[in-house]
Write an enzyme that holds these catalytic residues in place. Structure first.
Site, PDB file in Angstrom:
ATOM      1  N   ALA A 128       0.807  -1.213   0.000  1.00  0.00           N
ATOM      2  CA  ALA A 128       0.000   0.000   0.000  1.00  0.00           C
ATOM      3  C   ALA A 128       0.842   1.265   0.000  1.00  0.00           C
ATOM      4  CB  ALA A 128      -0.914  -0.006   1.228  1.00  0.00           C
ATOM      5  N   ASN A 196       1.720  -2.774   8.718  1.00  0.00           N
ATOM      6  CA  ASN A 196       2.899  -3.256   8.013  1.00  0.00           C
ATOM      7  C   ASN A 196       3.434  -2.191   7.066  1.00  0.00           C
ATOM      8  OD1 ASN A 196       3.214  -6.029   8.970  1.00  0.00           O
ATOM      9  ND2 ASN A 196       1.222  -6.374   8.043  1.00  0.00           N
ATOM     10  N   HIS A 226      -3.299   6.987   3.593  1.00  0.00           N
ATOM     11  CA  HIS A 226      -1.954   7.227   4.107  1.00  0.00           C
ATOM     12  C   HIS A 226      -1.356   8.469   3.438  1.00  0.00           C
ATOM     13  CE1 HIS A 226      -2.219   3.164   5.665  1.00  0.00           C
ATOM     14  NE2 HIS A 226      -2.318   2.668   4.447  1.00  0.00           N
TER      15      HIS A 226
END
Length: 274
Positions: A128, A196, A226
């Site tokens: 991601a 992670n 994010h």
């Protein structure tokens, strides 16, 4: 026993068959040049065998040790506590292990020693994390700071150990709430199923104790969001990404796709990106 070199078919195993594992296995079954799905592992062997029987490639249902023997590449997409059991046997045989639970590496750094000693390799896919290549490049010079802000739907954070330890109750929150501020290492311990991504960022850059993170629970969003800001002697850059979750709200769809892109690179005559 060494892994196959580029140009030969790589035999791949998937451990385990959760949401991400099944997605990867299905895509491999549909075909990626130079890649062959030969084994899967799961906690429920009978259910895994029934599921695997529906695939054209008919992978065997293997133990972690068996998978290490028959595969060139083992893909770990399991609960974090299983990482040593999955990775160590393959690394001892000089194989490649694609690690999605990279947060668990911070408490199992002996796996890096095993890889070094036996010629194995731990590979952490981009997942991601938009711009991981840029962070890798910046780390060749000097990085002054790496900051990340994560916003997640409430259901994507439920069950995190940090919430229980701090007595934080998310049920019924009605506005965006900051629930964590600290380092990547602290986040990996407090949110092992969620963060992670920040550990991958820290390993690419200035390490888990220097990489800073805020986590916000947001009842008004449905995607994992994010934002990363990096300041280095080569560039100042910031990146934002919104990840669409899978059936598991803790994991974005792009995670499985990132693994497939990585596998495609392994055998492709041309690769783009560092």
């Amino acid at each position: 026993m060494q892994a196959h070199t580029s140009g030969q078919t790589k035999r791949v195993g998937v451990a385990v068959l959760g949401t991400v594992g099944k997605s990867i296995a299905k895509a491999l079954d549909e075909g990626i040049p130079g890649i062959e799905l030969v084994a899967v592992a799961a906690r429920d062997g009978k259910a895994a065998a029934e599921w695997a029987a529906s695939l054209r490639s008919r992978p065997v249902v293997a133990s972690f040790n068996q998978m290490a023997e028959i595969c060139d590449v083992v893909i770990e997409c399991a609960p974090a506590h299983l990482l040593p059991e999955i990775a160590a046997p393959a690394l001892k045989l000089g194989k490649q292990v694609v690690v999605l639970s990279c947060g668990a590496l911070l408490d199992n750094d002996e796996l890096i020693d095993i890889a070094r000693e036996h010629g194995g390799q731990i590979v952490i896919p981009t997942g991601a994390l938009l711009g991981l290549d840029a962070v890798n490049a910046a780390a060749e010079g000097r990085i002054m700071s790496v900051n990340m802000v994560t916003r997640k739907p409430v259901k994507g954070l439920l069950g995190a150990p940090y919430l229980a330890e701090q007595g934080i109750v998310l049920d019924g929150i009605i506005e965006k709430t900051r629930i964590f501020s600290g380092t990547a290492r602290e986040a990996a311990k407090g949110f092992p199923a969620n963060l992670n991504v920040v550990v991958a960022l820290s390993l690419a850059g200035i390490g888990p104790d220097q990489t800073k993170l805020e986590i916000w629970a947001d009842p008004d969003i449905t995607r994992n969001m994010h934002t990363i800001t990096v300041e280095s002697d080569a560039a100042l850059f910031s990146m934002s990404i919104e990840n669409i979750p899978t059936e598991n709200p803790r994991t974005g769809r792009i995670t499985a796709q990132s693994v497939l892109a990585l596998l495609r690179k392994m055998t492709s005559p041309m690769r783009v990106g560092t």
